[in-house]
Enzyme design. Structure first.
Site, short mmCIF file in Angstrom:
data_model
loop_
_atom_site.label_atom_id
_atom_site.label_comp_id
_atom_site.label_asym_id
_atom_site.label_seq_id
_atom_site.Cartn_x
_atom_site.Cartn_y
_atom_site.Cartn_z
N TYR A 112 -7.01 1.26 9.15
CA TYR A 112 -6.03 0.54 8.33
C TYR A 112 -5.09 1.52 7.63
O TYR A 112 -3.86 1.38 7.69
CB TYR A 112 -6.77 -0.31 7.30
CG TYR A 112 -5.88 -0.98 6.29
CD1 TYR A 112 -5.16 -2.13 6.61
CD2 TYR A 112 -5.75 -0.46 5.00
CE1 TYR A 112 -4.34 -2.75 5.67
CE2 TYR A 112 -4.94 -1.07 4.06
CZ TYR A 112 -4.24 -2.22 4.39
OH TYR A 112 -3.42 -2.83 3.47
N LYS A 151 -0.99 2.08 8.10
CA LYS A 151 -0.08 1.92 6.98
C LYS A 151 0.73 3.18 6.71
O LYS A 151 1.91 3.13 6.34
CB LYS A 151 -0.87 1.50 5.73
CG LYS A 151 -1.46 0.10 5.84
CD LYS A 151 -0.36 -0.93 5.94
CE LYS A 151 -0.83 -2.32 6.22
NZ LYS A 151 0.27 -3.31 6.23
#
Length: 252
Positions: free
Chosen positions: A157, A161
């Site tokens: 994740y 990002k």
């Protein structure tokens, strides 16, 4: 007061959480709004109903944002219905974690597809219309504070990002001559259904202690910053990441 009157704003991932809050706030600021959603028909209908109840125009298009054909058709349909987009908000994403030893390539690839490839595809499909119209525009991509500092267990994740931030900076340079501004917003923990399980497990009171302002973020906190970046008030802001974290990162 932020004024988005006369602007068409597309929100990819607009049926829930921060995206839904942004769609509603943009409409309350005068915009007509298109939301793109993956599968939550009732949630999308609820967002549309609330916008229309406020006297604004809205439409919804269903698409898998990580599929080029689907997201392109959805954005084209939104443009056909409500006109050239003046702004794009990329909110589609997933938040899942696994320790390194438990991660497989399917998990990694899915995270990159939903969080990163969908960003690239939504921007690509929208910019084509913005460039044709020649009126500039504003693109806001939701990254995360995890993408700025990294995150144990949530490494896939955080990587997706962080890559969004580099993509944003590259697009800000590439699209500047077209007067298309591109920025990121990096929220910290925010009260959404996507974060609910993790916040429950960690304990909301404990998480809130990490915020200088003493509370967990709300979708409206991020929506307000987004509408600012979408508006003409922010006409000289591009290539930057606005951190909306209640001072959390100052705690170290």
């Amino acid at each position: 007061m932020i004024d988005l009157t006369g602007k068409h704003i597309i929100v990819a991932g607009g049926s829930r959480g921060i995206g839904a809050a942004t769609a509603r706030m943009a409409a309350s600021a005068g915009a007509c709004v298109s939301i793109i959603y993956h599968s939550r028909n009732e949630a999308a209908a609820s967002v549309l109903a609330s916008i229309e109840a406020g006297g604004r125009t809205a439409c919804a298009q269903q698409a898998d944002a990580s599929d080029e054909g689907q997201i392109t058709r959805a954005i084209d349909a939104a443009v056909a219905e409500l006109g050239t987009p003046h702004g794009l908000v990329v909110s589609a994403g997933i938040f899942e974690g696994k320790p390194l030893e438990e991660m497989d390539t399917d998990f990694w690839d899915r995270t990159m597809a939903v969080n990163l490839r969908s960003t690239f595809l939504a921007v690509k499909a929208s910019v084509r219309h913005m460039r044709q119209a020649g009126n500039g525009g504003s693109i806001v991509i939701y990254t995360s504070t995890a993408g700025q500092r990294g995150s144990a267990v949530y490494s896939a994740y955080a990587t997706s990002k962080g890559a969004q931030i580099m993509f944003m900076r590259s697009m800000a340079r590439e699209l500047g001559s077209d007067k298309i501004r591109v920025n990121c917003i990096a929220p910290a923990w925010t009260e959404t259904d996507m974060a609910d399980a993790s916040l429950t497990e960690l304990g909301r009171e404990e998480v809130a202690k990490d915020f200088v302002l003493g509370r967990i973020g709300l979708p409206s906190d991020v929506a307000g910053a987004t509408c600012f970046l979408l508006s003409d008030v922010a006409s000289f802001i591009t290539g930057t990441t606005v951190t909306v974290d209640g001072g959390m990162d100052m705690r170290g």
